[in-house]
Design a protein around this motif. Sequence first.
Motif: not given
Length: 546
Positions: A351-357, A380-385, A448-455
């Motif tokens: 249930g957590v968002v696991t973060v790699g580097a 599979p983990k992490p969820d994002l890097v 996938r890489s953390l990216q907020l993307g468009g608005l």
Amino acid sequence: MRRVVLLVVLLGLGVTLIGNARFDSGSSAGASEERTASSTASQAATVDRATLDSVLAGLARAPSSVIAANDAIGADRWQVAGFTGYGVRVAIVDTGFDGYQSQLGVTLPGTVHARSFRADGRLESGSEHGTLAARIVHSIAPRADLYLANFSTVEEFSNLVAYLQAEQVQVVSFSLGFVHNGPGDGTGPVDDIIGRSVASGQLWTVAAGNWAQQHWSGTFTDRDGNGINDFAPGVEDNGRAYQAGDLITVSLRWDDSWGFACTDYDLELFGPDGALAAASRGSQACLGNPVESVQVLATKTGRYRVRIVQVGSSGRTPRLDLLMLGAPDRSQPLDYFVTAGSLAEPADHAGVVTVGAENPFDNALVANFSSVGPTQDGRPKPDLVAPTGRATGGEVTFSGTSAATPHVAGAAALLFEALPGAGAAQVAQELRTRGGAAPAGGTGSTARSLQLGGLEGVGPVLPPGDGLASLVGPTPEGPGVATLQYRGPDQFPARFSHLLLGGRSPSAFYRANAAGRFEAFIVGAPRVADTFEVFRDGDIVLAVYR
């Protein structure tokens, strides 16, 4: 009750905190405060609690980039559009927040909610790890309401999480890793505490760990029948280099019933001259956990080696997971390492968002130290890097998955603000689906890489000339109704009224339309509840304060 060794690792500075804790230890109510800017005999020696403060000194992984993390994840665009995390409660949970008071109103908000759950009540407890993580969150979500909280035992951690639930915190940034605190399938003492928080609607961002090259996994193999595992044909030990004074943490976990393990293995650590430095020879006997671990201080510089010894024979060959860690983290890989399955707990929680580097030299690559799954139950983990070793606010920060994690927490705060009414699950899914391409690398991560993307899809944003906007008229000190006139460019979003009112936002706005009927904007409500969203130059509005 059985004595439990609590291993907690700070996943950025390369500092390992090891404490002997009991699950039945006395709880602490904690010391709470709101701080504002105006507040002023062998190769190795065993480590006990009194030694911990002297051990808390380490090296950050060398920073290598001056690209602002805000630019890298797209947060700069979101901030220009008006999103700052306003009204979102974000907690940074760590072991210590040294120096945070000097940063209030500088690289931290002017006011934070600070509370220690340690028995001694010390928030500044010998580490600035939490302060650095909080500064990253603030750089991305500068108007988020920050909570700083620390702990040193599992029971204290449970009390801390209950406090965050009572405070209705929405996002938790957790840059710590527990060593073999559970079976690796998302359960165990710490995972279960976090599970209750996740079930209540809180979003946790959790560091994956920096252990990809300090982990080995495989089945017990004994080619010559002497009861010692072969890491390779003819090789019965695995090791890495340490320097005198380094804290050595070695832990072995194997696939057996948690709390009722019947297979039995021992762990032996040898120093640079080949002499036995430490050993863990607990008897599982269908009563204990399938874990053996040692923690020692190296008294000599050189290569330390570990052996895995089988005790008896159950006829089973379970999967073995070995971690050989050091503090400070000198990035020394094992002679034989396996990246798969190298996650810390609670990064294994579903249930957590696991973060790699990301690789600090090249964000198109995953950092070679960044831990990966799969979890013991195959997820599979992490969820994002996310970025690490970059600069926030023009200053180079610390790195590791500790640094990557608060980037995701800050991004989550922007999304919570942009999507009023959204729950933790929706925001977590937004984080995952908005992510950029998965970086390449040898760790096996496909995140996938953390990216907020468009608005697109987040509603109205600040218009050109927003700096000229104003809401004119007296406002009440407490609850009440104010009559205000908006002056400035058309299409100014009502949800950003706090930018025009000194940071204090009404709970609702009302205005009369051309037909003489009132339209409403409810602050913080889902967009479907609103009958208008933007101010027009000259609008007269009623602002309701509660």
